[in-house]
Design a protein around this motif. Structure first.
Motif, mmCIF file in Angstrom:
data_model
loop_
_atom_site.group_PDB
_atom_site.id
_atom_site.type_symbol
_atom_site.label_atom_id
_atom_site.label_comp_id
_atom_site.label_asym_id
_atom_site.label_seq_id
_atom_site.Cartn_x
_atom_site.Cartn_y
_atom_site.Cartn_z
ATOM 1 N N GLU A 7 0.930 -1.210 0.062
ATOM 2 C CA GLU A 7 0.043 -0.075 -0.002
ATOM 3 C C GLU A 7 0.699 1.194 0.188
ATOM 4 O O GLU A 7 1.789 1.323 0.833
ATOM 5 C CB GLU A 7 -0.914 0.207 1.150
ATOM 6 N N GLY A 8 0.614 2.172 -0.966
ATOM 7 C CA GLY A 8 1.372 3.160 -0.909
ATOM 8 C C GLY A 8 2.821 3.144 -1.480
ATOM 9 O O GLY A 8 3.371 4.145 -1.503
ATOM 10 N N GLY A 9 3.375 2.110 -1.889
ATOM 11 C CA GLY A 9 4.593 2.143 -2.251
ATOM 12 C C GLY A 9 5.342 0.615 -2.596
ATOM 13 O O GLY A 9 4.507 -0.168 -3.011
ATOM 14 N N SER A 22 8.321 5.015 -0.461
ATOM 15 C CA SER A 22 7.109 5.667 -1.210
ATOM 16 C C SER A 22 7.489 7.029 -1.485
ATOM 17 O O SER A 22 8.362 7.598 -0.859
ATOM 18 C CB SER A 22 5.930 5.348 0.029
ATOM 19 N N ASN A 24 5.395 9.005 -0.712
ATOM 20 C CA ASN A 24 4.734 9.719 0.275
ATOM 21 C C ASN A 24 5.201 9.254 1.615
ATOM 22 O O ASN A 24 5.143 8.015 2.158
ATOM 23 C CB ASN A 24 2.957 9.262 0.080
ATOM 24 N N ASP A 26 3.993 9.194 4.290
ATOM 25 C CA ASP A 26 3.391 8.216 5.231
ATOM 26 C C ASP A 26 3.296 6.949 5.310
ATOM 27 O O ASP A 26 2.928 5.946 5.990
ATOM 28 C CB ASP A 26 1.680 8.630 4.922
ATOM 29 N N TYR A 27 3.916 6.602 4.234
ATOM 30 C CA TYR A 27 4.013 5.181 3.659
ATOM 31 C C TYR A 27 5.397 4.511 3.631
ATOM 32 O O TYR A 27 5.745 3.155 3.555
ATOM 33 C CB TYR A 27 3.387 4.734 2.514
ATOM 34 N N ARG A 30 11.055 8.455 1.447
ATOM 35 C CA ARG A 30 11.031 8.539 0.013
ATOM 36 C C ARG A 30 12.323 8.446 -0.695
ATOM 37 O O ARG A 30 13.586 8.436 0.142
ATOM 38 C CB ARG A 30 10.646 10.444 0.181
#
Length: 131
Positions: A7-9, A22, A24, A26-27, A30
């Motif tokens: 999820e997200g990456g 990710s 983001n 949050d995941y 970077r």
């Protein structure tokens, strides 16, 4: 290395832990953070090995990284500035600067990107024998 969709990456597993990546925060980490961490970590590791070989004792090493990115070119990393803070007693600036230069020449991460990313370094010495 094998990377897996999450999820997200993406996720990659290593024997010692797993890493989430990710765009983001949050995941996961970077991608640009991992690039900068690779440069700083490699540089620190090589620098420390050189100091050990030269029998230069330090009490602590901190590297701060400033990153310049170009928003007009997909947030490309244009420059990374590494600021080395070295703490110890009876430290010789010239020996530390020479060791930093050798480390820069022998850091595989810096060598891999030096033609496309400007890498600069500065040195701060916290000399405990003067405190």
């Amino acid at each position: 290395m094998d990377f897996y969709l999450k999820e997200g990456g993406m996720r990659v597993n290593f024997p010692y832990d797993e890493l989430d990546i990710s765009g983001n925060e949050d995941y996961g980490f970077r991608p640009f953070q991992l690039m900068v961490a690779s440069v700083a970590g490699c540089s620190a590791s090589v620098f420390r090995k050189i100091l050990d070989k030269k029998r230069i004792d330090i009490d602590d090493l901190k590297i701060s990284a400033d990153v310049e990115r170009n928003a007009d070119e997909a947030n490309k990393i244009e420059a990374i500035h590494l600021h080395f803070s070295v703490k110890g007693a009876h430290l010789d600036r010239e020996k530390l600067e020479k060791s930093m230069a050798i480390a820069k020449k022998n850091c595989s991460m810096i060598r891999s990107i030096e033609d496309s990313v400007k890498i600069t370094e500065t040195l701060e010495i916290i000399n405990l024998s003067e405190i």
